[in-house]
Enzyme design. Structure first.
Site, PDB file in Angstrom:
ATOM      1  CG  HIS A 274      -2.089   0.922   1.067  1.00 54.01           C
ATOM      2  ND1 HIS A 274      -2.027   2.265   1.347  1.00 54.01           N
ATOM      3  CD2 HIS A 274      -3.344   0.674   0.617  1.00 54.01           C
ATOM      4  CE1 HIS A 274      -3.205   2.800   1.081  1.00 54.01           C
ATOM      5  NE2 HIS A 274      -4.021   1.881   0.635  1.00 54.01           N
ATOM      6  CD  GLU A 332      -8.866  -4.150  -3.447  1.00 54.41           C
ATOM      7  OE1 GLU A 332      -9.875  -4.503  -2.801  1.00 54.41           O
ATOM      8  OE2 GLU A 332      -8.934  -3.494  -4.480  1.00 54.41           O
TER       9      GLU A 332
HETATM   10  N1  ACO Z   1       4.116  -7.704  -4.566  1.00 53.02           N
HETATM   11  C1  ACO Z   1       5.449  -7.690  -4.875  1.00 53.02           C
HETATM   12  N2  ACO Z   1       6.201  -6.565  -4.810  1.00 53.02           N
HETATM   13  C2  ACO Z   1       5.586  -5.440  -4.435  1.00 53.02           C
HETATM   14  C3  ACO Z   1       4.236  -5.397  -4.077  1.00 53.02           C
HETATM   15  C4  ACO Z   1       3.490  -6.583  -4.161  1.00 53.02           C
HETATM   16  N3  ACO Z   1       2.193  -6.611  -3.869  1.00 53.02           N
HETATM   17  N4  ACO Z   1       3.917  -4.118  -3.731  1.00 53.02           N
HETATM   18  C5  ACO Z   1       5.027  -3.388  -3.864  1.00 53.02           C
HETATM   19  N5  ACO Z   1       6.047  -4.180  -4.281  1.00 53.02           N
HETATM   20  C6  ACO Z   1       7.429  -3.807  -4.522  1.00 53.02           C
HETATM   21  C7  ACO Z   1       7.610  -3.224  -5.939  1.00 53.02           C
HETATM   22  O1  ACO Z   1       7.844  -4.218  -6.887  1.00 53.02           O
HETATM   23  C8  ACO Z   1       8.824  -2.365  -5.699  1.00 53.02           C
HETATM   24  O2  ACO Z   1       9.964  -3.191  -5.607  1.00 53.02           O
HETATM   25  P1  ACO Z   1      11.347  -2.810  -6.310  1.00 53.02           P
HETATM   26  O3  ACO Z   1      11.720  -1.464  -5.731  1.00 53.02           O
HETATM   27  O4  ACO Z   1      12.257  -3.926  -5.934  1.00 53.02           O
HETATM   28  O5  ACO Z   1      11.032  -2.706  -7.778  1.00 53.02           O
HETATM   29  C9  ACO Z   1       8.587  -1.792  -4.299  1.00 53.02           C
HETATM   30  O6  ACO Z   1       7.776  -2.745  -3.631  1.00 53.02           O
HETATM   31  C10 ACO Z   1       7.899  -0.428  -4.288  1.00 53.02           C
HETATM   32  O7  ACO Z   1       6.847  -0.434  -5.245  1.00 53.02           O
HETATM   33  P2  ACO Z   1       5.990   0.874  -5.598  1.00 53.02           P
HETATM   34  O8  ACO Z   1       5.203   0.597  -6.821  1.00 53.02           O
HETATM   35  O9  ACO Z   1       6.845   2.102  -5.578  1.00 53.02           O
HETATM   36  O10 ACO Z   1       5.090   0.992  -4.329  1.00 53.02           O
HETATM   37  P3  ACO Z   1       3.712   1.743  -4.224  1.00 53.02           P
HETATM   38  O11 ACO Z   1       3.717   2.494  -2.976  1.00 53.02           O
HETATM   39  O12 ACO Z   1       3.360   2.517  -5.428  1.00 53.02           O
HETATM   40  O13 ACO Z   1       2.747   0.449  -4.137  1.00 53.02           O
HETATM   41  C11 ACO Z   1       0.739  -0.621  -4.631  1.00 53.02           C
HETATM   42  C12 ACO Z   1       1.453   0.460  -3.803  1.00 53.02           C
HETATM   43  C13 ACO Z   1       0.542  -0.087  -6.061  1.00 53.02           C
HETATM   44  C14 ACO Z   1      -0.623  -0.890  -4.001  1.00 53.02           C
HETATM   45  C15 ACO Z   1       1.580  -1.908  -4.675  1.00 53.02           C
HETATM   46  O14 ACO Z   1       1.855  -2.353  -3.361  1.00 53.02           O
HETATM   47  C16 ACO Z   1       0.950  -3.018  -5.486  1.00 53.02           C
HETATM   48  O15 ACO Z   1       1.079  -3.021  -6.710  1.00 53.02           O
HETATM   49  N6  ACO Z   1       0.223  -3.984  -4.820  1.00 53.02           N
HETATM   50  C17 ACO Z   1      -0.432  -5.062  -5.524  1.00 53.02           C
HETATM   51  C18 ACO Z   1      -1.771  -4.612  -6.071  1.00 53.02           C
HETATM   52  C19 ACO Z   1      -2.804  -4.389  -4.984  1.00 53.02           C
HETATM   53  O16 ACO Z   1      -2.935  -5.161  -4.046  1.00 53.02           O
HETATM   54  N7  ACO Z   1      -3.557  -3.291  -5.148  1.00 53.02           N
HETATM   55  C20 ACO Z   1      -4.602  -2.892  -4.194  1.00 53.02           C
HETATM   56  C21 ACO Z   1      -4.118  -1.775  -3.327  1.00 53.02           C
HETATM   57  S1  ACO Z   1      -5.312  -1.353  -2.079  1.00 53.02           S
HETATM   58  C22 ACO Z   1      -6.388  -0.317  -2.848  1.00 53.02           C
HETATM   59  O17 ACO Z   1      -6.058   0.440  -3.712  1.00 53.02           O
HETATM   60  C23 ACO Z   1      -7.794  -0.373  -2.464  1.00 53.02           C
END
Ligand code: ACO
Length: 388
Positions: A274, A332
């Protein structure tokens, strides 16, 4: 050769020069707008360090499973619409809005059902007249709850079930989906889900709604913006893929290995991570409590046990492969199980999210309209510079 010219001009650009201009303007910049405050709100607050969600002064634990969705909508809409009916009248007006939406959309339902269910719901909502009053707001609040069950039934080749003006929104949504009056436990589970996800600070879809509202377009336009932003898998589109992940892991047989391979391929585990929460999303626990109440009836013991095993394996794997990232369970993950238990197909999960979050979009749109200015940020130009 226009490209050659552009390349030559591009040599005149430098990040230092762009940064200097930005600093001279005193403009803050952040990728993904992290930490940027773009609105004052009295609606909700997300404390990402403490893992706390506050809605109009109430903690989520005081509301979910305690207040009804209609009561929370009343709480969100208070002071944003004048006159505002009491809670009982609001519930009745929402029921009448369901009947109104059904009548308006009936001639179009067969063609809407040819679209993906989320796109069909969005196209159906676009049929609603734009406006700023409570009547318009209630139509928009009712619409996803009427349209999604109708479109799911049509795609299954089932007869439509018309809405009833009496009763709770959650009860009527399940009745329109299944054709039967739901048990209080099942309707209560959906109601608690609605309360849990009704509003959540300035998330992507709420920001989109506020941007549109800031231009003084009407509530329908603001809600359509929110709906479009919610659709993506990084926001509201994650719970469908959560079910696909659970099913794939059940078939594969080894959760830890499956998850390790998935991350090694560069994939994201849906239902984890998140932007704001550095600790566990409190909504995940609220929904787990909902599932435990359903599980007490023995309805879905095996499914919950699988989910808990996968959750623990995912958290361990993320800690090992993404050290220092604080990637925890988000709303989620357990959303998927609650909505599956209620009887929704995975293809409609994001529509059910929208049934609730539309209340937050409307409240934020009204708040923006009443207290905010036109939202108009700046971009940083990194393209070729003009010759003159
Ligand atoms: N699985 C694996 N790796 C992840 C995940 C995940 N669920 N979430 C973040 N990371 C990793 C990224 O790959 C990245 O790694 P890296 O630096 O080695 O490349 C690092 O963590 C940071 O990622 P960002 O995209 O900068 O983090 P952000 O703060 O934008 O992420 C997000 C938030 C988009 C929700 C992300 O955690 C994600 O994609 N989760 C999976 C999708 C999901 O569950 N969405 C629902 C969110 S809740 C809602 O909106 C109601």
């Amino acid at each position: 050769m226009p490209n050659q010219g552009a390349q030559q001009r591009h040599q005149g650009w430098s990040p230092d020069r762009a940064d200097a201009r930005r600093l001279a303007l005193g403009v803050a910049q952040a990728s993904g707008l992290d930490e940027i405050i773009a609105a004052d709100t009295t609606l909700s607050d997300v404390d990402g360090e403490a893992g706390r969600l506050t809605i109009r002064g109430y903690g989520l634990d005081e509301l979910a499973g305690v207040w009804s969705f209609e009561e929370v909508v009343h709480l969100l809409f208070e002071e944003l619409f004048h006159p505002m009916p009491d809670e009982k009248l609001l519930k009745r007006a929402l029921g009448e809005a369901r009947v109104d939406v059904f009548a308006r959309c009936l001639p179009s339902l067969a063609s809407l059902a040819r679209l993906d269910v989320y796109d069909g719901v969005r196209a159906g909502i676009a049929l609603m007249p734009d406006g700023d009053d409570l009547e318009c707001a209630l139509r928009l609040l009712a619409a996803p709850g009427v349209l999604a069950p109708a479109l799911v039934r049509l795609t299954r080749g089932q007869e439509l079930v018309e809405p009833e003006a009496t009763g709770s929104h959650a009860t009527d949504v399940v009745r329109m989906l299944t054709g039967d009056s739901p048990s209080p436990a099942l309707a209560g589970a959906l109601d608690a889900y609605f309360v849990t996800v009704c509003d959540h600070g300035l998330n992507a879809s709420t920001f989109a709604s506020r941007v549109v509202a800031s231009t003084r377009a009407g509530l329908t336009s603001a809600v359509l913006a929110g709906l479009s932003a919610l659709k993506g898998p990084l926001h509201g589109g994650a719970p469908g893929p959560v079910i696909a992940m659970l099913d794939a892991i059940a078939a594969y047989g080894d959760a830890r290995e499956w998850l390790r391979l998935s991350i090694a391929r560069g994939e994201r585990l849906m239902g984890f991570g998140h932007r704001i929460y550095r600790v566990r999303d409190p909504r995940a626990d609220a929904l787990k409590a909902v599932l435990r109440r359903l599980d007490a009836r023995g309805a879905m013991r095996a499914r919950l046990a699988l989910a808990e095993e996968v959750e623990q394996a995912a958290l361990d794997t993320l800690r090992a492969l993404k050290p220092g990232r604080s990637i925890e369970t988000n709303v989620e993950f357990y959303t998927a199980l609650v909505l599956e238990a209620v009887g929704f197909p995975a293809s409609a999960f994001t529509c059910v999210f929208a049934m609730s979050r539309v209340s937050g979009w409307i409240a934020h749109a009204r708040e923006q309209r009443m207290t905010g200015r036109l939202i108009r940020p700046r971009s940083r130009y990194v393209g070729p510079i003009a010759a003159t």
